[in-house]
Design a protein around this motif. Structure first.
Motif, mmCIF file in Angstrom:
data_model
loop_
_atom_site.group_PDB
_atom_site.id
_atom_site.type_symbol
_atom_site.label_atom_id
_atom_site.label_comp_id
_atom_site.label_asym_id
_atom_site.label_seq_id
_atom_site.Cartn_x
_atom_site.Cartn_y
_atom_site.Cartn_z
ATOM 1 N N LYS B 2 -1.922 -15.572 -6.535
ATOM 2 C CA LYS B 2 -3.287 -15.733 -6.849
ATOM 3 C C LYS B 2 -4.078 -14.643 -6.602
ATOM 4 C CE LYS B 2 -7.198 -18.916 -7.141
ATOM 5 N NZ LYS B 2 -8.126 -18.801 -5.890
ATOM 6 N N ARG B 3 -4.006 -14.046 -5.108
ATOM 7 C CA ARG B 3 -4.541 -13.017 -4.762
ATOM 8 C C ARG B 3 -4.017 -11.617 -5.354
ATOM 9 N NH1 ARG B 3 -3.524 -15.518 0.326
ATOM 10 N NH2 ARG B 3 -5.434 -16.503 1.104
ATOM 11 N N ILE B 6 -6.010 -11.618 -8.388
ATOM 12 C CA ILE B 6 -7.441 -11.054 -8.336
ATOM 13 C C ILE B 6 -7.420 -9.734 -8.153
ATOM 14 C CG2 ILE B 6 -9.221 -11.455 -6.794
ATOM 15 C CD1 ILE B 6 -8.246 -14.515 -6.185
ATOM 16 N N PHE B 7 -6.459 -9.023 -7.333
ATOM 17 C CA PHE B 7 -6.512 -7.774 -7.026
ATOM 18 C C PHE B 7 -6.103 -7.062 -8.262
ATOM 19 C CE2 PHE B 7 -4.207 -3.964 -4.849
ATOM 20 C CZ PHE B 7 -5.474 -3.305 -4.564
ATOM 21 N N LYS B 9 -6.851 -7.934 -11.326
ATOM 22 C CA LYS B 9 -8.239 -7.735 -12.268
ATOM 23 C C LYS B 9 -9.103 -6.788 -11.591
ATOM 24 C CE LYS B 9 -11.584 -11.257 -11.848
ATOM 25 N NZ LYS B 9 -11.850 -12.686 -11.949
ATOM 26 N N ARG B 10 -9.136 -6.567 -10.259
ATOM 27 C CA ARG B 10 -9.806 -5.551 -9.610
ATOM 28 C C ARG B 10 -9.581 -4.083 -10.272
ATOM 29 N NH1 ARG B 10 -8.844 -1.025 -6.382
ATOM 30 N NH2 ARG B 10 -10.776 -0.094 -5.837
ATOM 31 N N THR B 13 -10.300 -3.482 -13.937
ATOM 32 C CA THR B 13 -11.684 -3.090 -14.203
ATOM 33 C C THR B 13 -12.090 -1.738 -13.813
ATOM 34 O OG1 THR B 13 -12.127 -5.405 -13.369
ATOM 35 C CG2 THR B 13 -14.048 -3.832 -13.339
ATOM 36 N N GLU B 14 -11.308 -1.133 -12.625
ATOM 37 C CA GLU B 14 -11.625 0.104 -12.336
ATOM 38 C C GLU B 14 -10.969 1.185 -13.083
ATOM 39 O OE1 GLU B 14 -12.689 1.896 -9.331
ATOM 40 O OE2 GLU B 14 -13.966 0.042 -8.890
ATOM 41 N N LEU B 89 -9.183 -4.082 2.801
ATOM 42 C CA LEU B 89 -8.431 -5.058 2.275
ATOM 43 C C LEU B 89 -7.118 -5.493 3.125
ATOM 44 C CD1 LEU B 89 -8.414 -4.392 -1.477
ATOM 45 C CD2 LEU B 89 -9.879 -5.615 -0.120
ATOM 46 N N PHE B 90 -6.667 -4.596 4.020
ATOM 47 C CA PHE B 90 -5.713 -4.677 5.029
ATOM 48 C C PHE B 90 -6.144 -5.824 5.991
ATOM 49 C CE2 PHE B 90 -3.577 -0.448 4.410
ATOM 50 C CZ PHE B 90 -3.055 -0.656 3.159
ATOM 51 N N THR B 92 -7.725 -8.418 5.014
ATOM 52 C CA THR B 92 -8.001 -9.727 4.570
ATOM 53 C C THR B 92 -6.507 -10.318 4.397
ATOM 54 O OG1 THR B 92 -7.367 -8.895 2.175
ATOM 55 C CG2 THR B 92 -9.822 -9.040 2.777
ATOM 56 N N PRO B 93 -6.426 -11.617 3.896
ATOM 57 C CA PRO B 93 -5.108 -12.377 3.877
ATOM 58 C C PRO B 93 -3.942 -11.651 2.864
ATOM 59 C CG PRO B 93 -6.959 -13.874 3.741
ATOM 60 C CD PRO B 93 -7.399 -12.576 3.649
ATOM 61 N N MET B 94 -4.509 -10.691 2.183
ATOM 62 C CA MET B 94 -3.624 -10.200 1.201
ATOM 63 C C MET B 94 -2.220 -9.487 1.683
ATOM 64 S SD MET B 94 -5.817 -8.098 -1.270
ATOM 65 C CE MET B 94 -4.554 -7.277 -2.323
ATOM 66 N N LYS B 95 -1.256 -9.796 1.203
ATOM 67 C CA LYS B 95 0.308 -9.366 1.393
ATOM 68 C C LYS B 95 0.733 -8.283 0.846
ATOM 69 C CE LYS B 95 1.209 -13.206 3.792
ATOM 70 N NZ LYS B 95 0.911 -14.572 3.225
#
Ligand code: ATP
Ligand code: MG
Lengths: 245, 256
Positions: B2-3, B6-7, B9-10, B13-14, B89-90, B92-95
């Motif tokens: 899921k993450r 989301i990333f 999508k970001r 957009t950029e 972002l490091f 955050t819980p992102m792997k």
């Protein structure tokens, strides 16, 4: 022994960069719900401490725990509990303020609807509604700073690290941020660094003063005043930082 | 997962709001197709040189375009890695997988969009030069380009992860020169034969061009299409796995 009752607990926490000791055997216990201000002159080791506590960098020695979770062994658990507003403003440049906020909310597991509602609420709270749909790269320094700070609160962290949150923020916005922080007091644990003494005085429950990577003094403002025999944080800070204590 | 989405999508957009990506990813193949068609027009018909005829040219430009997407991925990842935003972002819980997939997904999508643009441009050029392209083959080439896209994007991601934002584009430029040559975009390796062909067949690039050209020609024999396709799939899987591992290793070494 590390106690999981504490929101933040460090024992002998040390960070060396080559031969430079940035943080030197830091012992610290912070109770849940406390607002703790970490003060110190430039290069004292505040940011390095925060980076270790948020599992961004590995300590060279000692250990640190967030609500009983080891920052080295359980970085994932720690990262779910903490929010970080780094010293350097960190926003996604071509996304709007709103999209940045929604992005962070979603990253912490909010569904689209909740994320958007929280983003709108945050914009209201931080006074960002006017430029909510502007790309963040066209914001002024203080405006993007505010966004960067607001993004740290996404996902409702239990422990919040604010590294010089009010850097470059105007008086009115600063008061607004103080109010937000005061509202959060008692609910979550906040570790704040700042070079504005009146800010630390206004917000802190407890204050720690670092010199050359070591925690030189720690306590409530009243306690520090008694120790130094001075009145007000600024003279206390100067006396301790100049090493005359 | 899921993450990662989301990333992704970001990043999308950029990407969509960066004018440079339009020049790089979309304008580039149109210009290349047009210029090389003009070159082709000046080749005497007696020479029976068909490499730059629109059907073959299209296959080459699709892969050549992906080389440039590889370069832009490496540049983006290398400069993002130094940005305060990614470092933030490091925390955050992102792997590592989320970071990797978050770049690879939108950039692969860009590869497919680029192919689609080439597709349309090639169609127009074919109509003008009086050559007809099979629509079925063109559609199949879109699918192939998605797969080779994963390979090229992962390659760019690895370069951007391990190298600085100065070194990564330099490295990719070398890869573009060597890879587009050994990928048989600019010469016909199969009829050249010999050591050169052997050299081409050692690297995956040759198979990418070959599979796209076979798709356009609807030449679905194993040797022309399925074997190259299998090589691309294998290369894509390996580079993607290496990309995740490289990012993981980099995240670790950066935290010291
Ligand atoms: N990545 C690094 N490599 C080498 N030295 C570093 C690194 N990060 C920090 N330092 C050094 O560690 C010391 C503490 O730095 P730190 O950023 O923690 O200070 P600070 O208290 O946050 O200062 P400021 O108030 O200026 O933000 C400094 O001397 C700094 O030069
Ligand atoms: Mg600092």
């Amino acid at each position: 022994m590390l106690n999981e009752e504490y929101a933040v607990h460090c024992l002998g926490l040390t960070k060396k960069f080559g031969s430079k000791v940035a943080v030197d055997s830091l012992d610290l216990q912070i109770e849940p719900g406390t607002l703790f201000s970490l003060l110190g002159v430039n290069g004292a080791g505040k940011t390095t401490t925060i980076r270790m506590l948020s599992s961004l960098i590995l300590p060279s020695g000692g250990c640190a725990m967030i609500h009983g979770h080891d920052c080295v062994k359980e970085p994932d658990a720690v990262k779910r509990l903490v929010g970080v507003s780094p010293q350097t403003t960190a926003v996604s440049p071509r996304m709007t303020v709103f999209e940045n906020l929604v992005f962070m909310e979603e990253l912490y597991g909010a569904d689209k609807k909740t994320a958007q509602r929280n983003a709108n609420e945050a914009a209201e709270r931080y006074g960002m509604t006017e430029y909510l749909h502007s790309p963040s790269k066209i914001l002024s320094g203080g405006q993007s700073r505010m966004l960067s700070v607001a993004m740290a609160m996404a996902g409702g962290p239990k422990v919040l690290f604010l590294d010089e949150p009010t850097l470059g923020i105007d008086v009115i916005a600063r008061r607004r941020l103080w109010k937000v922080i005061n509202d959060l007091k008692g609910k979550i644990t906040i570790i704040l660094t700042t070079h504005y003494m009146e800010e630390a005085e206004e917000l802190s429950d407890r204050i720690g003063i670092m010199i050359d990577g070591r925690l030189r003094a720690c306590g409530t403002l009243a306690e520090l005043e008694t120790q130094t025999g001075l009145k007000g944080l600024e003279p206390v800070f100067i006396k301790i930082s100049e090493g005359s204590l | 997962m899921k993450r990662a989405l989301i990333f992704a999508k970001r990043n999308m957009t950029e990407l969509l709001r960066d004018p440079l990506s339009y020049i790089f990813c979309l304008g580039f193949p149109i210009v290349m197709l047009a210029v090389m068609t003009l070159v082709n027009e000046s080749i005497p018909a007696e020479s029976s040189m068909t490499l730059f005829r629109i059907d073959n040219l299209y296959g080459g430009i699709v892969i050549f375009g992906q080389f440039f997407i590889m370069l832009s991925v490496s540049l983006r990842v290398a400069s993002d890695r130094r940005s305060a935003f990614l470092i933030r972002l490091f925390a955050t819980p992102m792997k590592p997988f989320d970071f990797t997939a978050g770049y690879v997904l939108p950039m692969t999508l860009t590869c497919v969009m680029q192919t689609l643009v080439s597709f349309c441009a090639a169609y127009v050029i074919a109509a003008i030069t009086g050559y007809s392209l099979p629509v079925g083959g063109m559609l199949l080439s879109l699918a192939v380009s998605a797969l080779s896209g994963v390979f090229f994007v992962s390659l760019g991601f690895i370069a951007g992860t391990l190298l600085s934002d100065h070194a990564a584009p330099a490295f990719c430029s070398i890869l573009i020169s060597v890879g587009s040559f050994l990928g048989c975009i600019w010469f016909d390796g199969d009829s050249a034969g010999g050591v050169l062909l052997t050299l081409c067949r050692v690297l995956p690039f040759y198979y990418c061009t070959k599979a796209v050209r076979a798709a356009v020609a609807l030449d679905l024999t194993p040797s022309a299409f399925f074997v190259p396709l299998a090589v691309i799939a294998g290369s894509a899987a390996v580079t993607l796995a290496v990309a995740v591992a490289a990012f993981h290793a980099k995240m670790r070494s950066d935290s010291n």
